[in-house]
Design an enzyme around this catalytic site. Structure first.
Site, mmCIF file in Angstrom:
data_model
loop_
_atom_site.group_PDB
_atom_site.id
_atom_site.type_symbol
_atom_site.label_atom_id
_atom_site.label_comp_id
_atom_site.label_asym_id
_atom_site.label_seq_id
_atom_site.Cartn_x
_atom_site.Cartn_y
_atom_site.Cartn_z
ATOM 1 N N TYR A 1 -7.965 -6.006 -75.354
ATOM 2 C CA TYR A 1 -8.567 -4.710 -75.019
ATOM 3 C C TYR A 1 -9.142 -4.075 -76.271
ATOM 4 O O TYR A 1 -8.488 -4.076 -77.333
ATOM 5 C CB TYR A 1 -7.493 -3.769 -74.443
ATOM 6 C CG TYR A 1 -7.968 -2.351 -74.262
ATOM 7 C CD1 TYR A 1 -8.471 -1.918 -73.042
ATOM 8 C CD2 TYR A 1 -7.934 -1.427 -75.325
ATOM 9 C CE1 TYR A 1 -8.934 -0.617 -72.876
ATOM 10 C CE2 TYR A 1 -8.399 -0.131 -75.164
ATOM 11 C CZ TYR A 1 -8.896 0.266 -73.944
ATOM 12 O OH TYR A 1 -9.361 1.551 -73.780
ATOM 13 N N GLU B 1 -15.280 1.220 -73.369
ATOM 14 C CA GLU B 1 -14.247 0.197 -73.535
ATOM 15 C C GLU B 1 -14.662 -1.160 -72.961
ATOM 16 O O GLU B 1 -15.527 -1.247 -72.087
ATOM 17 C CB GLU B 1 -12.903 0.645 -72.937
ATOM 18 C CG GLU B 1 -12.902 0.793 -71.433
ATOM 19 C CD GLU B 1 -11.515 1.158 -70.862
ATOM 20 O OE1 GLU B 1 -10.671 1.746 -71.571
ATOM 21 O OE2 GLU B 1 -11.289 0.853 -69.684
#
Ligand code: GDP
Ligand code: MN
Length: 376
Positions: A101, A189
């Site tokens: 991530y 993101e």
């Protein structure tokens, strides 16, 4: 403002990020053509402004163009958490060795953007933060200095033991930072950022939220707005120059000034009820705004009473009263209306309201209590 994955990927691609080949489609035939052009297995991905698309059946693997065509018939039109799928992204399926991530948001308390990375990718970062916070590394970035290469490398090393992979990931982290700053994002993101068995680093998902206050200087981003994904009453309010946020309570609030609107909501809650909305008609005195505000609020069937809370400064109470009278005559609201007027031209405002048998109070507490009583 939220944008779709495919739009976020277009932006990231411009900043050099490694993104698999892909195109957007709105029909099964288009899907077939795109998948045939790609000529490899593809992912068919529902484009809606909600998370958890995979679990809801909105993301499917197709081994060839025919299967992609078939699967897209299931996915197009699907309802995912209240959003109808109108578009699918057809993108090259990649082989995954690991999922990580990387993401950036604004930390308001620190007044700085913060980059967050984790080797635990593919799952909700909130879940990682709650269960295994040690798997997240955070770095606040001083916007005057910008993210430095060595900092990006430190973040990348937290995810990857292998130095070559870390170098590639550090580049992607820099690209994410530049994109975030350049487009006035409030969130950007990649979840997951993956590695392939061959050691490539690729962004296979993308999410961007834009700070609405920056949109006026980013017309190319504003153009990405998808009205299908937004609450229609909020869109209507925006077009009418009102700031409006829909909530779940029963007291419809029409107020001038954001601060007073917040105070009104607090007072409603204080006396045991829930506001149906936040609505600021702004500082101007245009009666048209009052009519539009009432129209928007009356669309909400939860609303059991409408509360006007007007503090006349630049806003003139007589103008607002005229707006209320016109709105009442035109819309014949099926719910009771209570009004508080105080300040500029208050007396004139009261006289105008007599025409529709409304008596304005000057105390905020009284008017809120009365609204709650009438809504019960
Ligand atoms: P989200 O569920 O809305 O976050 O959508 P994602 O794009 O993140 O996809 C969810 C999951 O599907 C990923 O974490 C992957 O495990 C899987 N996935 C997505 N794209 C691919 C792909 O190209 N190849 C493989 N093998 N899996 C994929
Ligand atoms: Mn994802």
């Amino acid at each position: 403002m939220k944008i779709h994955e495919y739009q976020a990927k277009e932006i990231f691609r411009k900043f050099g990020m490694p993104i698999p080949d892909g195109e957007i489609a709105t029909s099964d035939n288009e899907v077939g053509k795109i998948a045939a052009r790609i000529g490899k297995p593809v992912m068919v991905k529902a484009q809606v402004h909600v998370g958890g698309r995979g679990k809801a059946g909105g993301i499917k693997y197709a081994k060839d163009a025919h299967q992609a065509w078939e699967l897209s018939q299931q996915i197009l039109g699907m309802n995912i958490k209240g959003c109808i799928v109108r578009k699918v992204l057809i993108t090259e399926a990649v082989e995954i060795a690991s999922e990580a991530y990387i993401g950036m948001i604004i930390d308001r308390a620190a007044k700085m953007p913060v980059m967050m990375v984790s080797p635990a990718g593919g799952i909700d970062i909130e879940e990682v933060a709650a269960t295994t916070p040690e798997k997240i590394m955070k770095l606040h970035v001083n916007p005057m200095l910008g993210l430095q290469n060595y900092q990006a490398m430190n973040l990348a090393r937290f995810i990857y033991g292998d130095i070559k992979t870390a170098r590639k990931a550090a580049q992607v982290i820099m690209q994410l930072y530049r994109a975030f700053m350049h487009i006035d994002a409030s969130l950007a993101e990649v979840n997951p950022l993956i590695t392939t068995p061959q050691g490539e680093v690729i962004a296979i998902d993308a999410k961007i939220n834009i700070d609405d206050n920056g949109l006026f200087r980013r017309p190319e981003i504003e153009a990405m707005r998808d009205l299908n994904e937004e609450d229609p009453s909020e869109t209507q309010a925006k077009d009418a120059g009102l700031s409006f946020v829909k909530l779940d309570g029963s007291i419809g609030c029409i107020v001038n000034g954001a601060g007073l609107a917040m105070a009104t909501m607090d007072t409603v809650k204080h006396f045991g009820a829930e506001p149906a909305n936040f609505l600021d008609i702004g500082g101007s005195s245009n009666p048209e705004k009052v009519i539009n505000a009432m129209k928007i609020i009356l669309k909400d069937s939860n609303v059991k009473a409408i509360l006007f809370n007007i503090f006349g400064g630049i806003t003139r109470c007589d103008d607002v009263a005229n707006g209320i009278v016109t709105a009442v005559k035109e819309l014949k609201p099926p719910v009771p209306i209570v009004v508080r007027l105080t300040g500029t031209n208050e007396d004139m405002g009261r006289r105008i309201l007599e025409e529709v048998n409304l008596v304005a109070t000057s105390s905020m507490e009284d008017v809120v209590k009365k609204a709650i009583e009438l809504a019960a």
